[in-house]
Write a protein that holds these residues in place. Structure first.
Motif, PDB file in Angstrom:
ATOM      1  N   LEU A  15      57.316 -17.387  -7.880  1.00  0.00           N
ATOM      2  CA  LEU A  15      55.895 -17.622  -8.094  1.00  0.00           C
ATOM      3  C   LEU A  15      55.579 -17.587  -9.587  1.00  0.00           C
ATOM      4  CD1 LEU A  15      53.249 -17.965  -6.382  1.00  0.00           C
ATOM      5  CD2 LEU A  15      52.808 -15.558  -6.868  1.00  0.00           C
ATOM      6  N   SER A  16      54.824 -18.581 -10.043  1.00  0.00           N
ATOM      7  CA  SER A  16      54.449 -18.647 -11.448  1.00  0.00           C
ATOM      8  C   SER A  16      53.351 -17.624 -11.728  1.00  0.00           C
ATOM      9  CB  SER A  16      53.961 -20.060 -11.794  1.00  0.00           C
ATOM     10  OG  SER A  16      53.426 -20.098 -13.098  1.00  0.00           O
ATOM     11  N   VAL A  17      53.746 -16.475 -12.242  1.00  0.00           N
ATOM     12  CA  VAL A  17      52.794 -15.393 -12.504  1.00  0.00           C
ATOM     13  C   VAL A  17      52.324 -15.499 -13.955  1.00  0.00           C
ATOM     14  CG1 VAL A  17      52.459 -12.899 -12.551  1.00  0.00           C
ATOM     15  CG2 VAL A  17      53.874 -13.935 -10.774  1.00  0.00           C
ATOM     16  N   SER A  18      51.175 -16.136 -14.136  1.00  0.00           N
ATOM     17  CA  SER A  18      50.610 -16.298 -15.474  1.00  0.00           C
ATOM     18  C   SER A  18      49.138 -16.651 -15.335  1.00  0.00           C
ATOM     19  CB  SER A  18      51.338 -17.412 -16.244  1.00  0.00           C
ATOM     20  OG  SER A  18      51.190 -18.650 -15.577  1.00  0.00           O
ATOM     21  N   PHE A  19      48.379 -16.419 -16.396  1.00  0.00           N
ATOM     22  CA  PHE A  19      46.957 -16.757 -16.348  1.00  0.00           C
ATOM     23  C   PHE A  19      46.786 -18.268 -16.391  1.00  0.00           C
ATOM     24  CE2 PHE A  19      42.878 -17.721 -18.325  1.00  0.00           C
ATOM     25  CZ  PHE A  19      42.019 -17.008 -17.511  1.00  0.00           C
ATOM     26  N   LYS A  20      46.007 -18.795 -15.452  1.00  0.00           N
ATOM     27  CA  LYS A  20      45.774 -20.235 -15.371  1.00  0.00           C
ATOM     28  C   LYS A  20      44.272 -20.470 -15.434  1.00  0.00           C
ATOM     29  CE  LYS A  20      49.922 -20.593 -12.531  1.00  0.00           C
ATOM     30  NZ  LYS A  20      50.214 -19.132 -12.630  1.00  0.00           N
ATOM     31  N   LEU A  21      43.838 -21.175 -16.448  1.00  0.00           N
ATOM     32  CA  LEU A  21      42.421 -21.273 -16.742  1.00  0.00           C
ATOM     33  C   LEU A  21      41.614 -21.918 -15.621  1.00  0.00           C
ATOM     34  CD1 LEU A  21      40.105 -20.839 -18.703  1.00  0.00           C
ATOM     35  CD2 LEU A  21      40.657 -23.045 -19.765  1.00  0.00           C
ATOM     36  N   MET A 155      45.216 -10.497  -1.133  1.00  0.00           N
ATOM     37  CA  MET A 155      44.406 -10.759  -2.326  1.00  0.00           C
ATOM     38  C   MET A 155      45.203 -10.462  -3.593  1.00  0.00           C
ATOM     39  SD  MET A 155      40.766  -8.972  -1.368  1.00  0.00           S
ATOM     40  CE  MET A 155      40.140  -8.973   0.303  1.00  0.00           C
ATOM     41  N   GLY A 156      45.933  -9.345  -3.589  1.00  0.00           N
ATOM     42  CA  GLY A 156      46.689  -8.958  -4.767  1.00  0.00           C
ATOM     43  C   GLY A 156      47.794  -9.940  -5.104  1.00  0.00           C
ATOM     44  N   LEU A 157      48.530 -10.379  -4.083  1.00  0.00           N
ATOM     45  CA  LEU A 157      49.649 -11.299  -4.316  1.00  0.00           C
ATOM     46  C   LEU A 157      49.161 -12.661  -4.803  1.00  0.00           C
ATOM     47  CD1 LEU A 157      51.898 -10.463  -1.214  1.00  0.00           C
ATOM     48  CD2 LEU A 157      52.364  -9.904  -3.606  1.00  0.00           C
ATOM     49  N   VAL A 158      48.108 -13.178  -4.171  1.00  0.00           N
ATOM     50  CA  VAL A 158      47.586 -14.480  -4.580  1.00  0.00           C
ATOM     51  C   VAL A 158      46.929 -14.377  -5.960  1.00  0.00           C
ATOM     52  CG1 VAL A 158      45.903 -16.276  -4.035  1.00  0.00           C
ATOM     53  CG2 VAL A 158      47.295 -15.292  -2.216  1.00  0.00           C
ATOM     54  N   GLY A 159      46.269 -13.241  -6.207  1.00  0.00           N
ATOM     55  CA  GLY A 159      45.649 -13.048  -7.513  1.00  0.00           C
ATOM     56  C   GLY A 159      46.653 -13.074  -8.652  1.00  0.00           C
ATOM     57  N   LEU A 160      47.908 -12.661  -8.393  1.00  0.00           N
ATOM     58  CA  LEU A 160      48.953 -12.707  -9.410  1.00  0.00           C
ATOM     59  C   LEU A 160      49.183 -14.135  -9.894  1.00  0.00           C
ATOM     60  CD1 LEU A 160      51.680 -10.254  -8.032  1.00  0.00           C
ATOM     61  CD2 LEU A 160      50.399 -10.006 -10.160  1.00  0.00           C
ATOM     62  N   TYR A 161      49.172 -15.085  -8.956  1.00  0.00           N
ATOM     63  CA  TYR A 161      49.401 -16.479  -9.338  1.00  0.00           C
ATOM     64  C   TYR A 161      48.292 -16.984 -10.251  1.00  0.00           C
ATOM     65  CZ  TYR A 161      49.644 -21.518  -9.240  1.00  0.00           C
ATOM     66  OH  TYR A 161      49.688 -22.842  -9.630  1.00  0.00           O
ATOM     67  N   ILE A 162      47.059 -16.610  -9.945  1.00  0.00           N
ATOM     68  CA  ILE A 162      45.910 -17.179 -10.656  1.00  0.00           C
ATOM     69  C   ILE A 162      45.642 -16.466 -11.982  1.00  0.00           C
ATOM     70  CG2 ILE A 162      43.417 -17.552 -10.521  1.00  0.00           C
ATOM     71  CD1 ILE A 162      43.825 -17.884  -7.477  1.00  0.00           C
ATOM     72  N   LEU A 347      52.739 -29.847  -7.931  1.00  0.00           N
ATOM     73  CA  LEU A 347      51.363 -30.341  -7.854  1.00  0.00           C
ATOM     74  C   LEU A 347      50.569 -29.799  -9.033  1.00  0.00           C
ATOM     75  CD1 LEU A 347      50.807 -29.825  -4.016  1.00  0.00           C
ATOM     76  CD2 LEU A 347      51.352 -31.957  -5.209  1.00  0.00           C
ATOM     77  N   PRO A 348      49.455 -30.426  -9.368  1.00  0.00           N
ATOM     78  CA  PRO A 348      48.648 -29.936 -10.487  1.00  0.00           C
ATOM     79  C   PRO A 348      48.261 -28.473 -10.305  1.00  0.00           C
ATOM     80  CG  PRO A 348      47.869 -32.087  -9.760  1.00  0.00           C
ATOM     81  CD  PRO A 348      48.899 -31.651  -8.764  1.00  0.00           C
ATOM     82  N   THR A 349      48.201 -27.755 -11.392  1.00  0.00           N
ATOM     83  CA  THR A 349      47.918 -26.318 -11.333  1.00  0.00           C
ATOM     84  C   THR A 349      46.579 -26.035 -10.661  1.00  0.00           C
ATOM     85  OG1 THR A 349      49.195 -25.977 -13.352  1.00  0.00           O
ATOM     86  CG2 THR A 349      47.689 -24.227 -12.717  1.00  0.00           C
ATOM     87  N   TRP A 350      45.577 -26.887 -10.946  1.00  0.00           N
ATOM     88  CA  TRP A 350      44.265 -26.650 -10.352  1.00  0.00           C
ATOM     89  C   TRP A 350      44.325 -26.775  -8.827  1.00  0.00           C
ATOM     90  CZ3 TRP A 350      41.985 -30.152  -7.180  1.00  0.00           C
ATOM     91  CH2 TRP A 350      42.419 -31.483  -7.272  1.00  0.00           C
TER      92      TRP A 350
END
Length: 563
Positions: A15-21, A155-162, A347-350
């Motif tokens: 999983l890409s764990v980074s801040f995505k605007l 919520m915690g796991l998905v929040g890591l991606y975003i 797929l696109p990040t958004w």
């Protein structure tokens, strides 16, 4: 910090764990919308707090049922279980869907005609027992707690991606996401109660179903898995997938499959946050139709989850590593397989963020229903029913809001280091609801001679049968009694085989039915007023919106129409 999370199994590999605007803006706007809706529909009285003024229509209530039901366990956990355990995971699709047919046929209209605020309210009034009310209220609170841990984990796991691994106050990124998401959920619920929660659930359903189906179709199309019918076309992939996914009963045997499916069926019919949805509508006809709509909305996702699991499993095997074996896919990666599949499809990040946002919406919607049910049990059934019968509406609402906060705090603390995957955590709550509450609802509505003594004996039996396998399997995973656990991590392997925690209702429900019936037959019959209320639940005569069976019986000495 990523290394620590990976070691504890809370950082999904791949999983890409980074801040995505863009995804962060999308999710932040979504959470702000939930808060705004909660504020607009804030309530100050008990009618709005617990049953939304009985003002919800059938389609809106059906959407709320769908959102209330399709938790992180459905949006994320079901696909995870199918990906990790193949055919065994289908027990969740079967169990969670079938339960609604029983609700539709045997319970929806009857519960609405009985006409109370909460599930413990029904138990206490039907069996004329404050003790039964208290047991039901405590069980409701416990169900909300166990069930909500799985939502917070999602919520915690998905929040890591975003939002990335943004630790705050010494917490890991995962833990920070749990705290933030749960704080927002508790915030809007303390304002809105059931009315605002229902309005939010309708919005949350639209978000989660669009996100899930869009993700499924796009992932299937760009990878060449499917075109217009991924629900059917994914079957062509079976020869490419490992036998652990495609062959029946490779991972788990027949007995566990049946026990799991059965527990999920009866658990569905005993969940307080599901049954309370029948109290939010005007009459029994609306209750039935909202169940039909709810089942339709639920099946849109349930028929899609196996295909999403197959796509994600194949992408994981091709892009990351072996799905099964040692080490294989971790439960953390499985719990975000839907998001992972979209990410691995380039797929696109958004767009991946939109799919992830659907998981957050699903988790928040179910947490809302659980917390409303749990807080109503504390405020309405324990505080007003047992401690302060003269409590004003203002006092009840205050206690209800305080219990939402309390439930949110203890759930958040438990979710910081969860001991099981999302769907497993949720299934423990289903087994509890099936073992303790479902027999009381079913017998209470369909056998007028069920009495107080029988109900108390049955509920205590159900609690014991549920607790023993939980101690056997779950407690050692938290390090408690770990010295007594064997090499397979349970205290008794034989007990785990025949009374599994995830499917204990298979043993509990028949036993509770037998105990309740036997004790009821051996003791005095319930009062005639109680019998008349049960008969009124099956009467074809329409009732007013604010009426309950008790009101009809007390104002009309005539015999109910179907007597």
């Amino acid at each position: 910090m990523n290394t620590i999370l990976a070691q504890t199994g809370l950082l999904p590999e791949g999983l890409s764990v980074s801040f995505k605007l863009l995804p962060a803006i999308l999710v932040t706007a979504m959470l702000a919308l939930f808060l705004a809706i909660g504020y607009v529909f804030k309530v100050a009285d008990t009618e709005g707090m617990w049953v939304a003024g009985r003002s919800i229509g059938n389609v809106e209530n059906g959407m709320a049922i769908g959102a209330n039901w399709m938790s992180a366990a459905s949006y994320l956990g079901m696909a995870a279980l199918i990906a990790l355990s193949g055919f065994y995971g289908l027990a969740f699709v079967v169990g969670w869907s079938t339960g609604y047919f029983i609700l539709l046929i045997f319970m929806a209209a009857q519960m609405r005609r009985f006409g109370k605020y909460t599930a413990p309210d029904f138990v206490g009034d039907r069996f004329n027992s404050d003790t039964a009310r208290a047991i039901a209220a405590i069980t409701t609170f416990l169900i909300g707690f166990v069930y909500a841990i799985g939502q917070a984990r999602g919520m915690g796991l998905v929040g890591l991606y975003i939002f990335g691994d943004l630790g705050i106050l010494g917490l890991t990124g995962y833990q920070s996401m749990v705290v933030v998401m749960m704080t927002i959920t508790v915030g809007y619920l303390t304002l809105s109660g059931m009315l605002g929660a229902t309005k939010n659930m309708a919005v949350q359903y639209v978000i989660l179903i669009v996100a899930f189906l869009a993700g499924l179709y796009v992932v299937g199309f760009v990878n060449g898995y499917s075109t217009v019918l991924p629900h059917v076309e994914y079957g062509a992939m079976f020869d490419q997938l490992a036998s652990e996914f495609s062959e029946p009963f490779v991972n788990e045997g027949y007995y566990l499959w049946i026990a799991t499916a059965f527990s999920l069926v009866v658990g569905t019919c005993g969940l307080p946050h599901v049954l309370v949805r029948f109290y939010t509508v005007e009459n029994e006809r609306t209750a039935r139709w909202s169940t039909v709509w709810g089942l339709f909305f639920i099946c849109l996702l349930y028929l899609s989850a196996p295909a999403f699991a197959a796509f994600g499993t194949d992408l994981y095997a091709n892009e990351i590593g072996a799905v099964y074996g040692d080490p294989g896919m971790t439960t953390a990666a499985g719990d975000v397989i839907v998001v992972l599949a979209a990410q691995l499809s380039n797929l696109p990040t958004w767009f991946v963020g939109f799919v992830a946002a659907g998981g957050i919406a699903a988790a928040i919607a179910t947490t809302a229903g659980l917390f409303i049910a749990g807080s109503s049990a504390i405020s309405h059934d324990i505080y007003k029913g047992l401690i302060n019968p003269d409590a004003t509406q203002r006092q009840q609402v205050f206690v209800g809001r305080a219990s939402i906060v309390a439930l949110g705090v203890i759930t958040t603390l438990a979710a910081l280091d969860p001991a099981a995957p999302i769907a497993a955590l949720v299934s423990y709550a289903f087994s509890l609801a099936g073992a303790v509450l479902f027999p009381m609802f079913f017998l209470g509505l369909w056998w007028e001679n069920t009495n107080r003594q029988g109900a108390l004996a049955g509920m205590i039996t159900g609690l014991v049968v549920w607790t023993v396998p939980m101690i056997n399997e779950v407690v050692p995973s938290y390090g408690i009694l770990s010295g007594a656990a064997g090499s397979d991590g349970v205290i008794s392997a034989t007990l785990a085989q025949w009374v599994p925690a995830i499917g204990s209702a298979l043993i509990a429900v028949p036993l509770v039915f037998a105990v309740t019936i036997a004790v009821s037959l051996a003791t005095s019959e319930p009062p005639m007023e109680t019998k008349k209320m049960v008969r009124q639940c099956h009467s074809p005569e329409p009732m007013d919106r604010q009426q309950a069976a008790e009101d009809v019986v007390n104002t009309d000495d005539s015999t109910p129409a179907d007597d």
